[in-house]
Design a protein around this motif. Structure first.
Motif, PDB file in Angstrom:
ATOM      1  N   GLY A  40       1.206  -1.301   0.260  1.00  0.00           N
ATOM      2  CA  GLY A  40      -0.135  -0.055   0.026  1.00  0.00           C
ATOM      3  C   GLY A  40       0.987   1.107  -0.094  1.00  0.00           C
ATOM      4  N   SER A  41       2.273   0.996   0.500  1.00  0.00           N
ATOM      5  CA  SER A  41       2.747   2.524   0.417  1.00  0.00           C
ATOM      6  C   SER A  41       3.440   2.806  -0.797  1.00  0.00           C
ATOM      7  N   THR A  42       3.149   2.159  -1.831  1.00  0.00           N
ATOM      8  CA  THR A  42       3.548   2.131  -3.150  1.00  0.00           C
ATOM      9  C   THR A  42       2.401   2.485  -3.933  1.00  0.00           C
ATOM     10  N   CYS A  76      12.604   3.474  -5.324  1.00  0.00           N
ATOM     11  CA  CYS A  76      12.577   2.252  -5.577  1.00  0.00           C
ATOM     12  C   CYS A  76      10.913   1.469  -4.608  1.00  0.00           C
ATOM     13  N   GLY A  77      10.766   2.088  -3.693  1.00  0.00           N
ATOM     14  CA  GLY A  77       9.031   1.654  -2.910  1.00  0.00           C
ATOM     15  C   GLY A  77      10.192  -0.112  -2.470  1.00  0.00           C
ATOM     16  N   CYS A  78       8.641  -0.921  -2.416  1.00  0.00           N
ATOM     17  CA  CYS A  78       9.430  -2.207  -2.104  1.00  0.00           C
ATOM     18  C   CYS A  78       9.470  -3.315  -3.306  1.00  0.00           C
ATOM     19  N   GLY A  79      10.276  -2.487  -4.009  1.00  0.00           N
ATOM     20  CA  GLY A  79      10.642  -3.806  -5.842  1.00  0.00           C
ATOM     21  C   GLY A  79       9.672  -3.895  -6.398  1.00  0.00           C
ATOM     22  N   LYS A  80       8.082  -3.567  -6.391  1.00  0.00           N
ATOM     23  CA  LYS A  80       7.019  -3.318  -7.269  1.00  0.00           C
ATOM     24  C   LYS A  80       8.195  -3.426  -8.774  1.00  0.00           C
ATOM     25  N   THR A  81       8.931  -2.574  -9.087  1.00  0.00           N
ATOM     26  CA  THR A  81       9.117  -2.760 -10.502  1.00  0.00           C
ATOM     27  C   THR A  81      10.491  -3.509 -10.506  1.00  0.00           C
ATOM     28  N   PHE A  97      16.829   2.761  -4.427  1.00  0.00           N
ATOM     29  CA  PHE A  97      16.798   3.612  -2.739  1.00  0.00           C
ATOM     30  C   PHE A  97      15.721   4.404  -2.647  1.00  0.00           C
ATOM     31  N   ASP A  98      15.467   4.120  -1.551  1.00  0.00           N
ATOM     32  CA  ASP A  98      13.319   5.209  -0.980  1.00  0.00           C
ATOM     33  C   ASP A  98      13.867   5.585   0.412  1.00  0.00           C
ATOM     34  N   VAL A  99      13.454   6.378   0.977  1.00  0.00           N
ATOM     35  CA  VAL A  99      13.591   6.817   2.332  1.00  0.00           C
ATOM     36  C   VAL A  99      12.408   6.017   3.438  1.00  0.00           C
ATOM     37  N   ASP A 125      17.905   8.316   4.469  1.00  0.00           N
ATOM     38  CA  ASP A 125      16.775   8.673   5.667  1.00  0.00           C
ATOM     39  C   ASP A 125      16.633  10.387   5.259  1.00  0.00           C
ATOM     40  N   LEU A 126      15.923  10.723   4.022  1.00  0.00           N
ATOM     41  CA  LEU A 126      15.571  11.539   3.967  1.00  0.00           C
ATOM     42  C   LEU A 126      14.018  12.143   4.651  1.00  0.00           C
ATOM     43  N   ARG A 127      14.077  13.168   5.010  1.00  0.00           N
ATOM     44  CA  ARG A 127      12.362  13.955   5.244  1.00  0.00           C
ATOM     45  C   ARG A 127      11.534  13.752   4.122  1.00  0.00           C
ATOM     46  N   ASN A 128      10.654  13.234   4.751  1.00  0.00           N
ATOM     47  CA  ASN A 128       9.071  13.159   3.930  1.00  0.00           C
ATOM     48  C   ASN A 128       8.246  13.685   4.505  1.00  0.00           C
ATOM     49  N   GLU A 129       7.117  14.900   4.192  1.00  0.00           N
ATOM     50  CA  GLU A 129       6.297  14.794   5.458  1.00  0.00           C
ATOM     51  C   GLU A 129       5.454  13.163   5.500  1.00  0.00           C
ATOM     52  N   MET A 130       4.890  12.714   3.981  1.00  0.00           N
ATOM     53  CA  MET A 130       4.048  11.389   4.188  1.00  0.00           C
ATOM     54  C   MET A 130       4.826  10.052   4.688  1.00  0.00           C
ATOM     55  N   TYR A 131       6.287   9.774   4.317  1.00  0.00           N
ATOM     56  CA  TYR A 131       6.258   8.657   3.919  1.00  0.00           C
ATOM     57  C   TYR A 131       7.617   8.234   5.098  1.00  0.00           C
ATOM     58  N   ASN A 132       8.268   9.840   5.195  1.00  0.00           N
ATOM     59  CA  ASN A 132       9.376   9.163   6.107  1.00  0.00           C
ATOM     60  C   ASN A 132       9.209  10.519   6.658  1.00  0.00           C
ATOM     61  N   ALA A 156      12.321   6.861 -12.674  1.00  0.00           N
ATOM     62  CA  ALA A 156      11.141   7.581 -10.986  1.00  0.00           C
ATOM     63  C   ALA A 156      10.014   7.158 -11.412  1.00  0.00           C
ATOM     64  N   ALA A 157       9.354   5.855 -10.262  1.00  0.00           N
ATOM     65  CA  ALA A 157       8.209   5.881 -10.438  1.00  0.00           C
ATOM     66  C   ALA A 157       7.206   5.912  -9.683  1.00  0.00           C
ATOM     67  N   SER A 158       6.440   6.721 -10.784  1.00  0.00           N
ATOM     68  CA  SER A 158       5.854   8.057  -9.191  1.00  0.00           C
ATOM     69  C   SER A 158       6.275   8.391  -7.808  1.00  0.00           C
ATOM     70  N   LEU A 159       7.630   8.786  -8.326  1.00  0.00           N
ATOM     71  CA  LEU A 159       8.669   9.461  -7.695  1.00  0.00           C
ATOM     72  C   LEU A 159       8.431  11.034  -7.224  1.00  0.00           C
ATOM     73  N   HIS A 170      16.506  19.940  -7.350  1.00  0.00           N
ATOM     74  CA  HIS A 170      18.261  18.767  -7.045  1.00  0.00           C
ATOM     75  C   HIS A 170      18.206  17.306  -7.689  1.00  0.00           C
ATOM     76  N   TYR A 171      16.601  16.468  -7.152  1.00  0.00           N
ATOM     77  CA  TYR A 171      17.197  15.451  -8.430  1.00  0.00           C
ATOM     78  C   TYR A 171      17.639  15.179  -9.232  1.00  0.00           C
ATOM     79  N   LEU A 172      16.922  16.041  -9.897  1.00  0.00           N
ATOM     80  CA  LEU A 172      17.009  16.123 -12.018  1.00  0.00           C
ATOM     81  C   LEU A 172      18.633  16.610 -12.094  1.00  0.00           C
TER      82      LEU A 172
END
Ligand SMILES: C[S@@+](CC[C@H](N)C(=O)[O-])C[C@H]1O[C@@H](n2cnc3c(N)ncnc32)[C@H](O)[C@@H]1O
Length: 243
Positions: A40-42, A76-81, A97-99, A125-132, A156-159, A170-172
C-alpha cells in the motif's frame, strides 16, 4: 485508501522485513510478495494492480536497457518494478534507494539474495512528510548512492509526484550527475497543476506543467527525447543526458 502512510505502517503490528503477503505462501524459487500495508505504501493494496504496474514499468525499463547496463531506481519502494527485472540478464547492476526503511529492509531480505548480488537497495533517511516524517536529511541535500557518470538508465516511478519543487530540481541535477553521457532517464509525473501555477501540491501529490518540467530538466542537462504518454495513470517522459 490508496496509499499507506508512515503512520499506518508504524501502527501495524508484526510488520517487519520478514513479513510477506498473508494470502499466499512463498513458493520455492519464486519471489515473496510484500505484506499488504507495505504494498500500500507504493499506491495500491490490490495485488493485481501492484503486479500490473510493476510489470508495465519493468517492460518500459527493459525496452531502454542495453546489455551490461547499470540501472538506478529512484524511490524504489518495496521493489514493485525491481522484482520484474531480476531475471533481466542485460542488467549487470541495479541500485535502488528509498526513504522508507521498512521497504529497503524488505527488499534486502527478499529480493537481493535472489540476484546473486546484482541488485542492491539503499535506505536514505530523508525527510518526507508522508513517507518519512522523522527523516534527518533534506532531500535537496542528498547525494544519490552511485558515482558520477556510472548509470546507463535511471528511472523514477511515481517519485517526482511526491517531490517539492526544490527537491525536484535537486533530483534532476543528481540524475544528470550519475548518468553516463547519452544515458537515459524515465520519469513519471502528474500533469494537472493548480490553475495559474506551473508546479503545485504537497508531498502527498505533486502536479507539474509538462513544459515547465522539461525546462527544469533541460536546466539540469537532460534533454527530452521521447514522450510515450500515459503509463498506469501517470505521464512518462524519457530524457537523455546531454554530453
Ligand atoms: C508512490 S511510491 C512509488 C514506489 C516505487 N517507485 C513503485 O513504483 O512502487 C513513492 C515512493 O517514493 C519514496 N520517496 C518519497 N520521497 C522520496 C525521496 N526524496 N527520495 C527517494 N524516495 C522517496 C516513498 O518512500 C515511496 O516508496
Amino acid at each position: 485508501m490508496t496509499n499507506t502512510t508512515y503512520q499506518d505502517l508504524a501502527q501495524t503490528p508484526d510488520l517487519d522485513a520478514a513479513s510477506t503477503f498473508a494470502d499466499y505462501p512463498v513458493w520455492t524459487h519464486t519471489l515473496a510478495l510484500p505484506p499488504q500495508p507495505l504494498m500500500g505504501s507504493t499506491g495500491t493494496y490490490e495485488l493485481p494492480i501492484f503486479l500490473l504496474v510493476g510489470h508495465s514499468w519493468a517492460q518500459v525499463v527493459s525496452h531502454f536497457t542495453k546489455p551490461g547496463s547499470t540501472i538506478l531506481d529512484i524511490g524504489c519502494g518495496c521493489g514493485k518494478t525491481a522484482r520484474f527485472l531480476t531475471n533481466n540478464q542485460h542488467i549487470a547492476r541495479y541500485v535502488g534507494f528509498d526513504v522508507l526503511k521498512l521497504s529497503i529492509d524488505w527488499t534486502r531480505h527478499y529480493l537481493s539474495p535472489a540476484t546473486q548480488g546484482r541488485f542492491e537497495f539503499h535506505h536514505a533517511d530523508l525527510r518526507n512528510e508522508m513517507y518519512n516524517p522523522h527523516g534527518t536529511i533534506q532531500a535537496c541535500d542528498y547525494r544519490f548512492p552511485v558515482a558520477d557518470g556510472s548509470v546507463d538508465l535511471a528511472f523514477a516511478a511515481s517519485l517526482f509526484t511526491h517531490l517539492l519543487e526544490r527537491d525536484c530540481r535537486h533530483y534532476l541535477r543528481e540524475t544528470a550527475r550519475v548518468l553516463k553521457a547519452g544515458g537515459r532517464t524515465i520519469i513519471s509525473v502528474h500533469m494537472e497543476p493548480a490553475p495559474g501555477t506551473r508546479y503545485s501540491g504537497t508531498e502527498a501529490r505533486i502536479d507539474v506543467e509538462i513544459e515547465f518540467f522539461v525546462e527544469l530538466a533541460a536546466g539540469a542537462g537532460l534533454k527530452l527525447i521521447e514522450r510515450p504518454g500515459d503509463l498506469c495513470g501517470q505521464e512518462i517522459l524519457v530524457f537523455e543526458r546531454v554530453a
